[in-house]
Scaffold this motif. Structure first.
Motif, mmCIF file in Angstrom:
data_model
loop_
_atom_site.group_PDB
_atom_site.id
_atom_site.type_symbol
_atom_site.label_atom_id
_atom_site.label_comp_id
_atom_site.label_asym_id
_atom_site.label_seq_id
_atom_site.Cartn_x
_atom_site.Cartn_y
_atom_site.Cartn_z
ATOM 1 N N GLY A 9 19.441 -96.531 36.294
ATOM 2 C CA GLY A 9 18.917 -97.220 37.463
ATOM 3 C C GLY A 9 20.040 -97.641 38.388
ATOM 4 N N LYS A 10 19.682 -98.420 39.399
ATOM 5 C CA LYS A 10 20.651 -98.822 40.423
ATOM 6 C C LYS A 10 21.732 -99.761 39.888
ATOM 7 C CE LYS A 10 17.334 -98.217 44.115
ATOM 8 N NZ LYS A 10 16.490 -98.855 45.124
ATOM 9 N N LYS A 11 21.435 -100.501 38.839
ATOM 10 C CA LYS A 11 22.417 -101.428 38.262
ATOM 11 C C LYS A 11 23.021 -100.891 36.967
ATOM 12 C CE LYS A 11 20.410 -105.599 40.214
ATOM 13 N NZ LYS A 11 19.913 -106.951 39.939
ATOM 14 N N ALA A 12 23.005 -99.578 36.798
ATOM 15 C CA ALA A 12 23.498 -98.961 35.560
ATOM 16 C C ALA A 12 24.953 -99.331 35.300
ATOM 17 C CB ALA A 12 23.355 -97.449 35.639
ATOM 18 N N GLY A 13 25.241 -99.593 34.032
ATOM 19 C CA GLY A 13 26.599 -99.914 33.612
ATOM 20 C C GLY A 13 26.922 -101.390 33.620
ATOM 21 N N SER A 14 26.017 -102.195 34.122
ATOM 22 C CA SER A 14 26.313 -103.622 34.182
ATOM 23 C C SER A 14 25.581 -104.382 33.075
ATOM 24 C CB SER A 14 25.924 -104.200 35.553
ATOM 25 O OG SER A 14 24.548 -104.052 35.766
ATOM 26 N N PRO A 15 26.280 -105.282 32.405
ATOM 27 C CA PRO A 15 25.608 -106.127 31.409
ATOM 28 C C PRO A 15 24.981 -107.328 32.111
ATOM 29 C CG PRO A 15 27.951 -106.528 31.355
ATOM 30 C CD PRO A 15 27.727 -105.452 32.381
ATOM 31 N N TRP A 16 23.903 -107.839 31.552
ATOM 32 C CA TRP A 16 23.243 -109.023 32.094
ATOM 33 C C TRP A 16 23.000 -109.976 30.939
ATOM 34 C CZ3 TRP A 16 18.668 -111.709 31.624
ATOM 35 C CH2 TRP A 16 18.412 -112.632 32.635
ATOM 36 N N VAL A 17 23.422 -111.234 31.095
ATOM 37 C CA VAL A 17 23.305 -112.233 30.034
ATOM 38 C C VAL A 17 22.259 -113.273 30.433
ATOM 39 C CG1 VAL A 17 24.528 -114.010 28.727
ATOM 40 C CG2 VAL A 17 25.703 -111.906 29.366
ATOM 41 N N ALA A 18 21.324 -113.530 29.533
ATOM 42 C CA ALA A 18 20.295 -114.547 29.752
ATOM 43 C C ALA A 18 20.768 -115.868 29.174
ATOM 44 C CB ALA A 18 18.998 -114.118 29.092
ATOM 45 N N ARG A 19 20.648 -116.906 29.967
ATOM 46 C CA ARG A 19 21.056 -118.220 29.502
ATOM 47 C C ARG A 19 19.879 -119.188 29.396
ATOM 48 N NH1 ARG A 19 25.804 -116.479 29.813
ATOM 49 N NH2 ARG A 19 27.493 -116.536 31.200
ATOM 50 N N ARG A 20 18.755 -118.848 30.034
ATOM 51 C CA ARG A 20 17.559 -119.706 29.991
ATOM 52 C C ARG A 20 16.345 -118.864 29.641
ATOM 53 N NH1 ARG A 20 18.094 -123.870 35.032
ATOM 54 N NH2 ARG A 20 20.084 -124.720 34.375
ATOM 55 N N PHE A 21 15.453 -119.465 28.884
ATOM 56 C CA PHE A 21 14.246 -118.762 28.446
ATOM 57 C C PHE A 21 13.018 -119.590 28.793
ATOM 58 C CE2 PHE A 21 17.659 -117.231 25.805
ATOM 59 C CZ PHE A 21 17.453 -115.873 25.850
ATOM 60 N N PRO A 22 11.879 -118.995 28.995
ATOM 61 C CA PRO A 22 11.650 -117.563 29.152
ATOM 62 C C PRO A 22 12.165 -117.090 30.502
ATOM 63 C CG PRO A 22 9.621 -118.740 29.576
ATOM 64 C CD PRO A 22 10.646 -119.770 29.171
ATOM 65 N N PHE A 23 12.369 -115.773 30.618
ATOM 66 C CA PHE A 23 12.775 -115.211 31.902
ATOM 67 C C PHE A 23 12.010 -113.915 32.154
ATOM 68 C CE2 PHE A 23 15.772 -113.199 29.033
ATOM 69 C CZ PHE A 23 15.838 -111.892 29.496
ATOM 70 N N TRP A 24 11.822 -113.636 33.437
ATOM 71 C CA TRP A 24 11.079 -112.451 33.857
ATOM 72 C C TRP A 24 12.021 -111.348 34.305
ATOM 73 C CZ3 TRP A 24 6.079 -111.242 33.388
ATOM 74 C CH2 TRP A 24 5.199 -112.266 33.056
ATOM 75 N N ILE A 25 11.619 -110.124 34.029
ATOM 76 C CA ILE A 25 12.296 -108.936 34.524
ATOM 77 C C ILE A 25 11.306 -108.269 35.465
ATOM 78 C CG2 ILE A 25 13.320 -106.712 33.941
ATOM 79 C CD1 ILE A 25 13.765 -107.844 31.092
ATOM 80 N N GLY A 26 11.731 -107.972 36.680
ATOM 81 C CA GLY A 26 10.827 -107.327 37.620
ATOM 82 C C GLY A 26 11.442 -107.123 38.982
ATOM 83 N N ARG A 27 10.611 -106.691 39.913
ATOM 84 C CA ARG A 27 11.040 -106.397 41.277
ATOM 85 C C ARG A 27 11.109 -107.661 42.132
ATOM 86 N NH1 ARG A 27 11.071 -101.632 44.258
ATOM 87 N NH2 ARG A 27 10.265 -100.514 42.467
ATOM 88 N N SER A 28 10.365 -108.679 41.759
ATOM 89 C CA SER A 28 10.292 -109.917 42.525
ATOM 90 C C SER A 28 11.664 -110.581 42.624
ATOM 91 C CB SER A 28 9.306 -110.863 41.848
ATOM 92 O OG SER A 28 9.373 -112.137 42.409
ATOM 93 N N PRO A 29 11.999 -111.110 43.816
ATOM 94 C CA PRO A 29 13.280 -111.818 43.948
ATOM 95 C C PRO A 29 13.349 -113.067 43.068
ATOM 96 C CG PRO A 29 12.288 -111.436 46.115
ATOM 97 C CD PRO A 29 11.293 -111.011 45.093
ATOM 98 N N GLY A 30 12.209 -113.598 42.650
ATOM 99 C CA GLY A 30 12.182 -114.762 41.771
ATOM 100 C C GLY A 30 12.427 -114.429 40.314
ATOM 101 N N SER A 31 12.478 -113.148 39.979
ATOM 102 C CA SER A 31 12.738 -112.732 38.597
ATOM 103 C C SER A 31 14.183 -113.031 38.237
ATOM 104 C CB SER A 31 12.476 -111.236 38.430
ATOM 105 O OG SER A 31 11.129 -110.940 38.674
ATOM 106 N N ALA A 32 14.399 -113.402 36.993
ATOM 107 C CA ALA A 32 15.766 -113.672 36.539
ATOM 108 C C ALA A 32 16.611 -112.400 36.602
ATOM 109 C CB ALA A 32 15.747 -114.230 35.128
#
Length: 129
Positions: A9-32
Motif C-alpha cells: 500500500g501507500k505506507k508500505a515499509g513503515s511500522p506503526w505502534v499503537a499506544r492507546r486502545f481500542p483504535f480504528w484502522i480505516g480511511r477516516s481521518p479520525g482513525s488511529a
C-alpha cells in the motif's frame, strides 16, 4: 504495545505502534491508523485489548478483513499474523518492551538498609553501655 508493519500500500515499509486502545484502522481521518488505499472503508477494523482474551481484531460488518488468508469478523491476534484490509497487508507483532528506570528505588533501598544497620549498631552500643 502493538506494532503493525505495513507491507503493501501507500505506507508500505513503515511500522506503526499503537499506544492507546481500542483504535480504528480505516480511511477516516479520525482513525488511529488512516489508510488511503483501495478497498479500505472509513472504519474498517478495530483492534482492542481484552484482558481475558488478548489482542482482538474486529472487522466492520460490511468490510472485508482477512487474517492469515481467512476472512474474519472477529479474531484473537497472535504475534506474526498477517492482516489484509482492502489492498493493504500488515504484519501484527508485539513491540519490544522497555523497562522503566529503577535507579531511584535502588538508591532508596540502600539508604534504608544503611539506616537500619546504623540503628542496630546504635541500639547495641546503647544496650552495651
Amino acid at each position: 504495545m502493538v506494532q503493525l508493519h505495513i507491507l503493501s500500500g501507500k505506507k508500505a515499509g513503515s511500522p506503526w505502534v499503537a499506544r492507546r486502545f481500542p483504535f480504528w484502522i480505516g480511511r477516516s481521518p479520525g482513525s488511529a491508523l488512516a489508510l488511503d488505499d483501495a478497498g479500505v472503508w472509513d472504519e474498517h477494523a478495530e483492534i482492542s485489548v481484552r484482558p481475558e482474551e488478548g489482542v482482538v481484531l474486529k472487522s466492520s460488518v460490511e468490510a472485508s478483513t482477512l487474517l492469515n488468508g481467512d476472512r474474519i469478523q472477529q479474531a484473537i491476534l497472535r504475534n506474526g499474523d498477517l492482516i489484509e484490509i482492502g489492498s493493504v497487508k500488515m504484519r501484527f507483532s508485539l513491540s519490544a518492551t522497555q523497562q522503566s528506570g529503577l535507579r531511584v528505588r535502588e538508591v532508596t533501598t540502600w539508604i534504608a538498609l544503611a539506616m537500619i544497620c546504623l540503628g542496630q549498631v546504635a541500639l547495641i552500643y546503647w544496650l552495651a553501655s
